[in-house]
Write a protein that holds these residues in place. Structure first.
Motif, short mmCIF file in Angstrom:
data_model
loop_
_atom_site.label_atom_id
_atom_site.label_comp_id
_atom_site.label_asym_id
_atom_site.label_seq_id
_atom_site.Cartn_x
_atom_site.Cartn_y
_atom_site.Cartn_z
N MET A 47 28.57 36.97 42.42
CA MET A 47 30.44 36.21 42.02
C MET A 47 30.33 35.48 43.63
SD MET A 47 30.79 37.17 38.60
CE MET A 47 29.03 37.37 37.52
N PHE A 49 34.99 35.22 45.49
CA PHE A 49 36.04 34.96 44.14
C PHE A 49 36.70 34.47 45.80
CE2 PHE A 49 34.12 39.35 42.41
CZ PHE A 49 34.11 38.04 40.94
N SER A 96 29.27 32.71 33.29
CA SER A 96 30.83 33.05 32.25
C SER A 96 31.35 34.26 32.75
CB SER A 96 29.93 33.16 31.04
OG SER A 96 28.86 34.41 31.06
N SER A 97 32.34 34.30 34.27
CA SER A 97 32.93 35.09 34.50
C SER A 97 33.53 34.35 35.68
CB SER A 97 31.46 36.01 35.67
OG SER A 97 31.06 34.59 36.25
N PHE A 98 33.99 35.37 36.31
CA PHE A 98 35.49 34.98 37.28
C PHE A 98 34.99 34.21 38.40
CE2 PHE A 98 38.64 38.25 35.07
CZ PHE A 98 38.60 37.51 33.27
N SER A 99 33.71 33.63 38.48
CA SER A 99 33.62 33.66 39.37
C SER A 99 34.06 32.28 39.77
CB SER A 99 31.48 33.20 39.78
OG SER A 99 31.72 32.61 41.15
#
Lengths: 135, 508
Positions: A47, A49, A96-99
């Motif tokens: 991920m 961020f 499907s994540s906040f990456s």
């Protein structure tokens, strides 16, 4: 004294992944970080961020700085991963994540290689995450 | 690699799907604030089949406005009425089961036989279950002394944020929406970016039976739409199914807002086959073989995928020969064809990730018992995301035994004693599901109790009936979905402590 061999790296990065990071840096000039995920769905994926958005704690380890970005993983997950060299790559996809690369239509991906016995003996130590908790 | 020619029934007709879908906010379809849409790619052929609205913080705020407005009345709506609405949703889904099953297959890539027999029927039953339990739900009252009564009433938390995964798009949305609505909450739902369409088709069907704003659905990318939902101070609770890093991030946001969360974060489920299963070659032994092959259900994209087979060493050869044979008999093909047993992986990045694990499994020295690579199908499926069901043989310290591959991949190892089986089973960061297969009455109780997992299937696997609580131990999360106890994850307790005495205490 000069080292006999260059420092062995726990995490490498591909040219394609570097290009994505360059693109992302324009939007996130304060820097980026990676945390390797586990678990279902988008799990087992790295991920990305904005630096400091994900709070690193004492349960994390720092593996490497890749292309100017710190790369972390949970310490318990690292126990199962430490014998492998990781390469940060990128593939077309949704994730499907906040990456943060997801809106670009690409997803970071980890490729792995098992270290040789000789390499395992000269791997640099990892740092615990609490060193970075102020990041 | 050679390409396999399909010999199967023709795919069923595709239902009509709109070229694009807007957000569903306040009972209406609303264009995204940023005016942008993104392609939704079908895993069947890797081609776009519809577009979804690209949501952002402004859209989330609009949805939260609608949900807060709706909460004023929905929270006070009688359980009778809430129950009627949930039953109505179930009836509409039942009447449209075939169409929704086809849309779900196009959106996610799983075989039609699964969306028809599992996803949609489970959705329908789930809404009915929560419609029924709130009719029988009661709060408690206790008399503390002859003048003092304590009433513990359950009140809905408020507006909740629900982040849905892509592996069972409609079913996972249902698991979250049904208890929230039953409890009296209103919701803002963010579907996964891989599967944003089927839920919008459902919203079209049920828009008229829902009071506006009770369910709001905002599609988009995680960092743009998911994050502003998860960190909004206007959300009373966040419910998430996904992976550990995002789980931690959502909990971090929740800690800033001091709101509760429920998390389902996956697993690496052991499926344990004791020696006694092979005592007879009978119907039960056959059931055990099927139980091991359950790793291929939903292409392995299940948080509880039985991705570690632990088998007693004395029966390894006899058992695994049949398991491999049964795995090789899995018919892959067009997900919309009725005789296809296993369909496509949900997205290209998922496909690539699974292939990267097939590579690391080999590098670590695991033996490939069957499968081991992509499945190259023709007849229009060349650009879809198909992977052969794969069984590795190795040991529990290998990464393929420790990480959720989320594909049709399982890894088998052997044990000598019950104690060793339990030790291997628990040697994982996760604790969501597990399976235990035995003919021994003592093992049937003692082994499941010793396994640190929230759900242990005993002599069966992959059943998800409403009224059986489902959730994780260890790093698999917390909260128990699928059961009336989920209602209390969407409610707070209002205690009214009442004195019926006319006399003062005498302190002041």
């Amino acid at each position: 004294m000069e080292e006999k061999e260059p420092r062995l790296r726990r995490v490498l990065i591909t040219e394609a992944a570097m290009e994505v990071i360059d693109t992302l840096r324009k939007r996130y000039p304060d820097g980026l970080m990676f945390h390797q995920s586990g678990g279902c769905c988008d799990g087992s994926s790295p991920m990305c961020f904005e630096k400091g958005d994900f709070k690193i704690g004492s349960s994390d380890v720092w593996l490497e700085e890749i292309y100017g970005c710190d790369f972390f993983m949970s310490a318990d997950q690292f126990e199962y991963w430490k014998h492998t060299q990781l390469t940060l790559d990128v593939t077309p996809g949704r994730g499907s994540s906040f990456s943060v690369e997801i809106p670009l239509g690409v997803r970071f991906l980890i490729r792995s290689r098992v270290f040789t016995m000789e390499e395992l003996e000269r791997l640099p130590p990892v740092k615990t995450g609490d060193t970075f908790s102020a990041v | 690699m050679s390409t396999q020619t399909l010999s199967q029934t023709a795919p069923v007709e595709r239902p009509e799907i709109k070229a694009r879908y807007d957000h569903f906010i306040g009972g209406k379809f609303v264009a995204p604030a940023g005016g942008e849409y993104f392609d939704n790619i079908s895993p069947i052929d890797g081609k776009p089949f519809s577009q979804a609205a690209r949501g952002n913080k402004e859209d989330i705020d609009r949805a939260l406005d609608a949900a807060h407005e709706a909460f004023k009345t929905w929270s006070k709506t009688s359980p009778t009425e809430r129950s009627r609405v949930l039953n109505k949703i179930a009836d509409i889904m039942e009447a449209n089961l075939e169409m929704l099953a086809r849309v779900e297959t196009i959106d996610n890539g799983k075989a039609l036989r699964e969306t028809r027999a599992a996803d949609l029927p489970l959705c329908i039953d789930h809404f009915r279950y929560f419609a029924s339990v709130i009719r029988a739900d009661e709060s408690t009252i206790s008399e503390h002394d002859e003048h003092t009564v304590s009433i513990a009433l359950k009140e809905p938390l408020g507006v909740v944020g629900q982040i849905i995964p892509w592996n069972f798009p409609l079913l996972m949305a249902t698991w979250k929406i049904a208890p929230a609505l039953a409890a009296g909450c209103t919701t803002v739902v963010k579907p996964a970016e891989q599967t944003p369409t089927s839920i919008m088709v459902l919203m079209e069907l049920i828009a008229d039976v829902l009071p506006p704003g009770v369910i709001n659905v905002v599609t988009g990318f995680g960092p743009e739409a998911g994050k502003p939902l998860a960190n909004s101070p206007r959300v009373a609770k966040v419910s998430f199914t996904g992976e550990t890093t995002t789980g931690r991030l959502i909990m971090q946001y929740a800690s800033e807002n001091l709101v509760p969360v429920t998390m389902e974060l996956g697993g690496k489920s052991p499926n344990i086959f004791m020696k006694s299963i092979a005592d007879e070659d009978d119907a039960f032994f056959d059931k055990c073989i099927e139980g091991a092959v359950m790793f291929a259900l939903n292409q392995g994209e299940v948080c509880t995928c039985p991705s570690r087979i632990l088998v007693h060493e004395d029966i390894y050869d006899k058992f695994m020969e049949r398991v491999v044979e049964r795995t090789k008999a899995i018919k892959m093909g067009h997900p919309l064809a009725e005789d296809t047993m296993m369909g496509a992986q949900a997205s290209n990045d998922q496909y690539e990730k699974i292939l990267s694990y097939l590579d690391i499994g080999r590098q670590e020295g695991a033996e490939v018992l069957c499968g081991g690579g992509p499945m190259n199908l023709n007849s229009g499926l060349e650009t879809g995301y198909y992977i052969q069901p794969t069984i590795f043989k190795g040991h529990n310290k290998m990464r393929i035994f420790q990480e959720e591959i989320f594909g049709p991949v399982t890894s088998v190892t052997t044990f000598k004693t019950v104690e060793e089986a339990i030790e291997i089973a628990n040697d994982t960061m996760y604790g969501l599901g597990a399976g235990l297969w035995s003919r021994d009455a003592h093992e049937l109780y003692t082994v499941p109790r010793a396994i640190k997992a929230g759900r242990v299937w005993v002599n069966n696997y992959h059943a998800y009936p409403a009224h059986a609580p489902f959730g994780g131990y260890k790093k698999s999360g917390f909260g128990r979905e699928n059961h009336l106890m989920m209602l209390d994850h969407y409610r707070a307790t209002k205690n009214m402590l009442i004195s019926y005495s006319k006399d003062k205490l005498g302190f002041f």
